[in-house]
Design an enzyme around this catalytic site. Structure first.
Site, short mmCIF file in Angstrom:
data_model
loop_
_atom_site.label_atom_id
_atom_site.label_comp_id
_atom_site.label_asym_id
_atom_site.label_seq_id
_atom_site.Cartn_x
_atom_site.Cartn_y
_atom_site.Cartn_z
N VAL A 126 -1.18 -2.62 -1.26
CA VAL A 126 -0.45 -2.72 -0.01
C VAL A 126 0.31 -4.05 0.03
O VAL A 126 -0.25 -5.10 -0.29
CB VAL A 126 -1.40 -2.64 1.20
N GLY A 169 -3.31 -6.28 0.29
CA GLY A 169 -4.54 -5.51 0.17
C GLY A 169 -4.48 -4.56 -1.00
O GLY A 169 -3.43 -4.32 -1.58
N GLN A 170 -5.63 -4.04 -1.33
CA GLN A 170 -5.71 -3.10 -2.43
C GLN A 170 -6.83 -2.13 -2.13
O GLN A 170 -7.93 -2.52 -1.77
CB GLN A 170 -6.02 -3.84 -3.73
N GLY A 171 -6.53 -0.84 -2.24
CA GLY A 171 -7.56 0.14 -1.94
C GLY A 171 -7.56 1.21 -2.99
O GLY A 171 -6.90 1.08 -4.02
N GLY A 172 -8.29 2.26 -2.73
CA GLY A 172 -8.43 3.32 -3.70
C GLY A 172 -7.13 4.01 -4.02
O GLY A 172 -6.97 4.59 -5.08
N PHE A 173 -6.21 3.98 -3.09
CA PHE A 173 -4.99 4.75 -3.29
C PHE A 173 -3.83 3.93 -3.80
O PHE A 173 -2.78 4.46 -4.09
CB PHE A 173 -4.59 5.43 -1.99
N GLY A 174 -4.00 2.64 -3.85
CA GLY A 174 -2.90 1.81 -4.34
C GLY A 174 -2.88 0.46 -3.64
O GLY A 174 -3.80 0.12 -2.90
N LYS A 206 2.74 0.69 1.34
CA LYS A 206 1.66 1.10 0.44
C LYS A 206 2.28 1.75 -0.79
O LYS A 206 3.03 2.72 -0.69
CB LYS A 206 0.75 2.08 1.16
N ASP A 263 -12.20 8.80 3.66
CA ASP A 263 -12.52 7.44 3.25
C ASP A 263 -12.55 6.53 4.47
O ASP A 263 -11.96 5.46 4.49
CB ASP A 263 -11.52 6.94 2.21
#
Ligand SMILES: *[C@@H]1O[C@H](CO)[C@@H](O)[C@H](O)[C@H]1NC(C)=O
Ligand SMILES: *[C@@H]1O[C@H](CO)[C@@H](O)[C@H](O)[C@H]1NC(C)=O
Ligand SMILES: *[C@@H]1O[C@H](CO)[C@@H](O)[C@H](O)[C@H]1NC(C)=O
Ligand SMILES: *[C@@H]1O[C@H](CO)[C@@H](O)[C@H](O)[C@H]1NC(C)=O
Ligand SMILES: *[C@@H]1O[C@H](CO)[C@@H](O)[C@H](O)[C@H]1NC(C)=O
Ligand SMILES: *[C@@H]1O[C@H](CO)[C@@H](O)[C@H](O)[C@H]1NC(C)=O
Ligand SMILES: *[C@@H]1O[C@H](CO)[C@@H](O)[C@H](O)[C@H]1NC(C)=O
Ligand SMILES: *[C@@H]1O[C@H](CO)[C@@H](O)[C@H](O)[C@H]1NC(C)=O
Ligand SMILES: *[C@@H]1O[C@H](CO)[C@@H](O)[C@H](O)[C@H]1NC(C)=O
Length: 841
Positions: free
Chosen positions: A540, A533-538, A553, A650
């Site tokens: 995964v 996965g990939q989100g706003g914070f980095g 993460k 978020d």
């Protein structure tokens, strides 16, 4: 003005005299009370009279004398005079209650042949001026003519603890304090097996008993003048009920008492016939008693539930072993049977072993009080340290006594440690010093004593000074080293060392720091193959550490924090444990790399399930409701119940992960803290979050508070019920967003049409409507109009008939800002913005 004042004064006078004329709140000699008649307190809230409970025809009617609430429809008895000796109703005669002219209250049965109950008061002088008054607190009081209180029902409690009442732990010469004693059953007020009151042996704690067996125990006193204030919420409309609880060490007595906020509805504590201790309040709107709090709760807080040397971790509601202990039977433990408890990993060597401080504990039962009441912590430590059979000690300064000196208590344990809990900063939280093999006699008094010796030596022999000091220093370092060895971190069995070198990290014996090389190994140097996965914070990654599947993460590098601050934050956040939060298992901070290790959840995110046609079937209505409630509880914990007040910032379907049982767990909480913005309700330079979930005041002005999370929750809730993405205009019949669509449908009274068609057959329309209603309340434009998460949880759990109608929701279309333009505006006006998921996934 003057005229007004006079009118008011006259009115006050009339009011003052009115009750005297009406005089139905008291009993006087010569005027007995018979069945059917009642005495009502001045303000109308309580009544004294005869009642019967038996419904069964055929059984003789048993009559009891008691006090109940006079202004609510449900007969709720708070006090019974003759609980063991009911009167039977004869054909010709009825029992009566009369006040003698020697101030005794007597309940006699029909023909005056026997006394069923009496207060036992007998003044030597007789007078017809004596009275028995029912006060508006629910207290029945016998007053002598000179106003002295001769007797009061509050001192002879049955099963109910009313505001203003005292549960005396100790009074006079008596060693037995007051006890609340349960009824035997719903129709039988005679004494049942359950009781609640002070521990007569120690006077330092309160028990709920089943017969003589303890059912639950409070934390041991840490101070004799304890005052606490707790808020409870009946529903979203009513004001909070504030309970002010205090423990008072008076001259003659030690007692527990409480009051409630002025405008609170009827509130009472009661030991139920089924063996629970409840705080209940009367809901005027739904005409029922609501249970605001229940004890023992959580389940693992039952007396001895976690076995010897186990403890109940209240935050996660499960049993754990004390540090240095392992489950006695791993098999039973894993099956959720904890009664066998834990045993030492390494046997004690005796008096050489030192103590490990465990903070935030409810200390175990079975202690012995030692030393005087003027000792210091050091004295307490040495009291336990020199007795080789002493396992643990705890010390508390109980505050000043009457003569101005401080009173303290030192508790030591020589037997098994039972009924321990980790309660964080709750009332009664204490530090338990636990003796463990391999720890040197720790710091504190030993060091102080050797310092004294050093001083003496200095005086005696100057030459030895340097040697002594360097020896002491070496010894000190040695201890420290040994100490540190015990900080070996564990990630499910396999050790990882904390070897961050000289950097002094906050001491935490449970939280694992993992080395970067282990993570590099587990993810094949952050290979794309392992990315999940990939989100706003980095990004995964999925990996295996110590045989356990974990999600790793890797935080993006724009965090402004140094490694040390990062670690500090992570340890704080790791303490947030709740069944609806994804568990943070460990972390790693080396150089630029900052990594968080979470439990791995197999069922993907809510986003990937709710909006996927093939997976959506996994979410029937019951599951969805359960997810909604879970998220609400997790968020409530973050906002209100944890010490930190975490604002998620978020919250979105992509950040709700589903465990094996499709239960919701919130991911990515505490990120704002890790990224260095930890003010509350502040203006922030960084807007993190996801368009469509962001509250308008946050997206537009960067102002965030817990209420911006409530907004995101509202959006999420609407998505779950409708199955429609927040910004899918194709599914919202041309409305600009799900919120606007939902509100319009609500306004047109077509709320039912909002419910996802694929759950129509499993759905309860009332529940779905309630959810939508709550959702719309959460997305109101004015943050102050949005409910608190505790209110949301309450309504979701209990339902409500009195929810306010939602105001017009906030939606950006009103400002005529196109999506893209909005994004540009924000990006131009605010530094370092990271809007993730602009288009949604
Ligand atoms: C006792 O209860 C029955 C039925 O609930 C009622 O009819 C009767 O009047 C009651 N008796 C008294 C003395 O209150
Ligand atoms: C009496 O019986 C009725 C119906 O059988 C029941 O609803 C009610 O709760 C009973 N009253 C008491 C005091 O048990
Ligand atoms: C019972 O005795 C009390 C006082 O001794 C008296 O006031 C009352 O009238 C008597 N009741 C009956 C039914 O005899
Ligand atoms: C008190 O009551 C007793 C009988 O119940 C009576 O003999 C006596 O005269 C009464 N005394 C007064 C002062 O009323
Ligand atoms: C008030 O009356 C009670 C008995 O009726 C007596 O014991 C007490 O001493 C009296 N108190 C005063 C202040 O007169
Ligand atoms: C209370 O104790 C009795 C035996 O003493 C037991 O049968 C009963 O289940 C207990 N009840 C509760 C609620 O613990
Ligand atoms: C409770 O409700 C009744 C009517 O439903 C009303 O008359 C009364 O004032 C209410 N009491 C309170 C304390 O709100
Ligand atoms: C150790 O403490 C226990 C409990 O307080 C006591 O019974 C025992 O005598 C003590 N032993 C010594 C050597 O002081
Ligand atoms: C009592 O304890 C308080 C706080 O621990 C301390 O400030 C105070 O000096 C102590 N008083 C005495 C008389 O020891």
């Amino acid at each position: 003005m003057g005229w007004l004042a006079v009118t008011f004064y006259t009115a006050a006078l009339i009011l003052l005299f009115l009750p005297l004329h009406a005089s139905q709140d008291r009993l006087v000699p010569g005027k007995p009370l018979s069945p059917g008649a009642t005495i009502v307190s001045d303000d109308g809230s309580f009544a004294l009279g005869f009642f019967n409970l038996s419904n069964l025809s055929g059984t003789p009617n048993r009559l009891y004398l008691g006090i109940w609430y006079n202004d609510i429809p449900e007969l709720t008895v708070v006090w019974v005079a003759n609980r063991e000796t009911p009167a039977t109703v004869g054909l010709s005669s009825a029992p009566s209650l009369f006040l003698t002219n020697t101030s005794n209250l007597v309940l006699s049965d029909g023909d005056n042949s026997s006394v069923l109950w009496t207060t036992g008061v007998d003044t030597s002088t007789s007078s017809s001026q004596t009275t028995a008054v029912l006060l508006s607190t629910g207290n029945l009081v016998i007053q002598s003519p000179n106003g002295t209180m001769l007797w009061q029902s509050f001192n002879h409690m049955t099963d109910t603890f009313l505001p203003g009442m005292k549960i005396r732990i100790k009074y006079g010469a008596s060693t037995n304090g007051d006890r609340l004693v349960s009824w035997k059953g719903p129709e039988d007020p005679s004494s049942g097996p359950f009781s609640y009151g002070g521990d007569p042996n120690t006077l330092l704690q309160i028990f709920l008993w089943n017969g003589t067996r303890p059912v639950a125990r409070t934390a041991t006193w840490t101070g004799y003048m304890v005052k606490s204030e707790r808020r409870y919420q009946q529903d979203t409309t009513g004001a909070a009920i504030i309970v002010y609880l205090s423990v008072v060490d008076g001259d003659e007595e030690i007692y527990v008492t409480y009051t409630v906020s002025d405008d609170a509805p009827h509130t009472r504590y009661v030991v139920t016939y089924s063996g629970d201790y409840h705080l209940q309040s009367w809901s005027n709107s739904s005409s029922v008693w609501l249970v605001l709090a229940k004890w023992p709760s959580p389940e693992c807080n039952r007396y001895g539930y976690c076995g010897p040397y186990g403890y109940c971790d209240v935050a996660v509601q499960t049993c754990k072993c004390l540090d240095g202990f392992d489950p006695a039977s791993m098999e039973e433990w894993n099956q959720g049977r904890f009664s066998a408890g834990c045993r030492r990993k390494e046997p004690l060597h005796g008096c050489v072993d030192g103590f490990l401080p465990l903070q935030g504990m409810k200390t175990p039962d079975g202690f012995v009080l030692v030393g005087g009441d003027k000792g210091t912590l050091e004295e307490c430590a040495s009291e336990c340290g020199r007795n080789c059979s002493c396992m643990a000690y705890a010390y508390a300064n109980l505050g000043g006594d009457k003569s101005g000196g401080n009173v303290s208590r030192c508790l030591v344990w020589t037997g098994e440690l039972v009924d321990t809990a980790k309660i964080g900063e709750e009332l009664g939280s204490d530090t338990l010093y636990l003796r463990l093999a391999g720890l040197d006699m720790a710091a504190g008094n030993r060091r102080k004593m050797s310092a004294v010796k050093i001083v003496l030596l200095v005086l005696g022999c100057g030459v030895l000074v340097l040697i002594c000091i360097s020896l002491a220093w070496l010894k000190f370092k040695g201890k420290d080293g040994k100490w540190r060895r015990h900080k070996k971190m564990r990630l499910d069995g396999v050790s990882t060392m904390n070897d961050l070198g000289e950097e002094k990290l906050p001491y935490d014996h449970e939280f694992p720091f993992v080395r970067l090389e282990e993570i590099v190994l587990a993810t094949q140097n952050f290979s794309e193959i392992y990315m999940i996965g990939q989100g706003g914070f980095g990004k995964v990654y999925k990996g295996k550490l110590a045989g356990q599947e974990v999600a790793i993460k890797r935080l993006s590098r724009d965090s402004q924090q140094g490694t040390k601050e990062f670690m500090n934050e992570v340890i704080l956040i790791a303490k947030l444990q709740h069944k609806n939060l994804v568990r943070l298992l460990g972390c790693c901070g080396e150089g630029d790399e900052k990594l968080l290790i979470y439990e791995y959840l197999p069922n993907k995110s809510l986003d990937a399930t709710l909006f996927d046609d093939s997976r959506r079937v996994l979410l029937d209505w019951a599951t969805r409701l359960c997810i909604i409630k879970g998220v609400a509880r997790g968020l409530m914990y973050l906002h209100e119940d944890s010490r930190l007040t975490i604002i998620h910032r978020d919250l979105k379907a992509g950040n709700i992960l589903l465990d094996g049982n499709m239960r919701a767990k919130i991911a990515d909480f505490g990120m704002a803290r890790i990224f260095g913005d930890n003010q509350q309700n502040a203006n922030t330079q960084r807007v993190v979050g996801t368009y469509g979930y962001m509250a308008p005041e946050y997206a537009m002005e960067g102002v965030f508070s817990t209420k911006s999370d409530v907004y995101s929750f509202g959006v999420l809730l609407l998505e779950i019920v409708t199955g429609i993405r927040r910004s899918s205009s194709s599914e919202t019949k041309g409305f600009p967003s799900l919120i606007v669509y939902s509100w319009s449908m609500w306004n047109e009274g077509k709320t039912e049409d909002l419910v996802d068609s694929s759950i129509m057959d499993t759905c309860s329309p009332e529940e779905a409507l309630l959810c939508i209603h709550v959702g719309l309340l959460c997305v109101q434009e004015n943050p102050n109009d949005r409910p608190l998460m505790s209110a949301v949880v309450f309504v979701l759990e209990n339902g409500s008939t009195t929810l306010a109608a939602p105001n017009r929701p906030a939606y950006f279309a009103r400002h005529n800002i196109e999506l893209e333009q909005l994004r540009d505006d924000i990006q131009n006006s605010i530094n370092g913005i990271t809007l993730t998921d602009i288009q949604g996934r």
